[in-house]
Write an enzyme that holds these catalytic residues in place. Structure first.
Site, short mmCIF file in Angstrom:
data_model
loop_
_atom_site.label_atom_id
_atom_site.label_comp_id
_atom_site.label_asym_id
_atom_site.label_seq_id
_atom_site.Cartn_x
_atom_site.Cartn_y
_atom_site.Cartn_z
CG HIS A 63 5.09 4.25 0.72
ND1 HIS A 63 4.57 4.50 -0.51
CD2 HIS A 63 6.42 3.96 0.49
CE1 HIS A 63 5.50 4.38 -1.45
NE2 HIS A 63 6.63 4.05 -0.86
CG HIS B 285 7.37 -0.58 -1.74
ND1 HIS B 285 8.69 -0.70 -2.11
CD2 HIS B 285 7.11 0.75 -1.69
CE1 HIS B 285 9.20 0.51 -2.26
NE2 HIS B 285 8.27 1.41 -2.01
CD GLU C 288 6.81 1.65 -5.29
OE1 GLU C 288 6.12 2.46 -4.67
OE2 GLU C 288 8.02 1.79 -5.45
C1 BGC Z 1 9.46 5.79 -3.19
C2 BGC Z 1 10.90 6.08 -2.80
C3 BGC Z 1 11.10 5.54 -1.42
C4 BGC Z 1 10.78 4.06 -1.42
C5 BGC Z 1 10.90 3.45 -0.06
C6 BGC Z 1 9.25 4.34 -3.18
O1 BGC Z 1 7.94 4.05 -3.52
O2 BGC Z 1 9.14 6.35 -4.43
O3 BGC Z 1 11.18 7.45 -2.86
O4 BGC Z 1 12.41 5.76 -1.00
O5 BGC Z 1 9.47 3.88 -1.87
O6 BGC Z 1 10.16 4.12 0.85
#
Ligand code: BGC
Length: 386
Positions: A138, A211, A349
């Site tokens: 991310h 998210h 997402e």
């Molecule tokens: C990921 C997860 C992660 C979450 C928060 C999601 O997009 O796939 O593995 O724990 O984001 O970071």
């Protein structure tokens, strides 16, 4: 006298009391679409973050801060017309600054994982922060979810908030100055639309998403295992035990990943005989969306039986990461001190596949000077009887 009599009968007819705002007018005023700005708070570096409340004529509201472009609140009506929040969130800016697992946030430059925090582009290898086991996740340590965006409110029947941010060459290890523009629009038809644009001055990789953690019960009353999900996808992007794609696609037919027909999320989520379920601790995978082209296509439909709320997700992206809040463990306390426990929300997402910069067979996430990155996603709310 004649005028006074006419005035009084008009006032009676419309239910108004002389010279004060009448209730019917007030309701009309409250239903007028618009956008209000208030100060949300101060960041540790002294910068001020603002909060923008968008509301449409139907009564839906979206509260968005320019810190991380975070959706701080989003209401939608249940089948009796009761508006409640359908997201997880914090009570204050301080809560977000202290840290959440990306509640409501804009994610970039790269939503999802890049293996070992490395990729090679045009023969040059770039090293990114490793912030998720051995991988980059991310956008790194200070991703787009933790920066202050410039905000411009756009009034209208469908109020919008335009956010811009320039990510500097080398930020979090990524090449190129990247100019990003994200517009949130609260549509008349109870949909929140997100449009993403980006340009660069050097070749780079981009994969932007939002998210938000959804719980359609309203007020996150319980976990999301009874939410009924349909995904427009016949293929999964299977992963290894660090959640990095193997590079192959996996047909979902006959597996716990088949949501081609409406299925309660909890039905197969604990199928411990399935390796992919084990790696994700439930669902934490990208599904390849069926259908091609740049237009918005239906990716997912979620139905919550008790409230009757339905959320449809449409996107121009080729995949959707469906994550069931497997890592929530009650340690993050959200609105009104409520502990958000495992599987208390779901994320959808919309994005390109994880680790695309290292996977030549996946759709490309490379952006070059002169090109414009464009992506759109719409989250639309309605209700159903059963
Ligand atoms: C990921 C997860 C992660 C979450 C928060 C999601 O997009 O796939 O593995 O724990 O984001 O970071």
């Amino acid at each position: 006298m004649k005028f006074l009599t006419q005035f009084l009968s008009l006032a009676l007819l419309t239910g108004c009391v002389v010279m004060t705002s009448c209730s019917s007018n007030k309701e009309t005023a409250e239903q007028k679409p618009g956008i209000e700005k208030t100060v949300y708070g101060q960041l540790p570096n002294g910068q001020t973050a603002d909060l923008y409340k968008l509301h449409n004529a139907a009564g839906m509201t979206a509260q968005i801060t320019n810190y991380g472009g975070i959706i701080v609140g989003l209401t939608a009506p249940d089948r009796n017309g009761k508006f409640e929040d359908v997201t997880l969130g914090m009570d204050s800016l301080a809560g977000y600054v202290k840290g959440t697992p990306y509640f409501g946030a804009l994610v970039g430059r790269y939503g999802n994982r890049i293996a070992k925090g490395k990729f090679t582009l045009d023969g040059k290898t770039y090293t990114l922060a490793v912030n998720n086991m051995v991988n980059h996740l991310h956008g790194g340590l200070v991703g787009f979810d933790k920066v202050l965006w410039n905000a411009t409110p756009v009034e209208g029947d469908e109020p919008a908030l335009k956010l811009t941010y320039t990510s500097k060459d080398g930020e979090e290890g990524y090449p190129g100055n990247l100019s990003v523009e994200v517009t949130y629009t609260l549509q008349k038809d109870n949909a929140l639309r997100i449009d993403y644009l980006a340009t660069t001055d050097k070749p780079t990789v981009v994969n932007l998403t939002n998210h938000t953690y959804f719980n359609l019960t309203g007020g996150a009353k319980r976990d999301v295992l009874d939410h009924v999900l349909t995904l427009n996808s016949g293929n999964l992007v299977p992963v290894d035990n660090t959640l990095i794609p193997t590079g192959k696609l996996m047909p979902v037919a006959g597996t716990p990943f088949d949501f081609t027909q409406p299925t309660p999320i909890g039905k197969r989520i604990n199928d411990s005989t399935d390796t992919q379920i084990k790696y994700g601790l439930g669902y934490d995978h990208a599904w390849v969306l069926d259908g091609t082209g740049d237009s918005l296509k239906l990716a997912a439909t979620v139905f919550e039986p008790t409230s009757g709320r339905v959320m449809e997700v449409r996107t121009t992206e080729p995949a959707v990461q469906f994550y069931t809040g497997n890592f929530l463990d009650g340690t993050v306390t959200g609105r009104e001190g409520f502990p958000y426990k495992k599987r208390y929300a779901l994320c959808l997402e919309t994005e390109h596949y994880p680790d695309s910069p290292n996977q030549p067979n996946f759709p490309s996430t490379v952006l070059r000077p002169g090109q414009t990155y464009k992506s759109s996603t719409v989250y639309q709310f309605s209700t159903r009887k059963e």
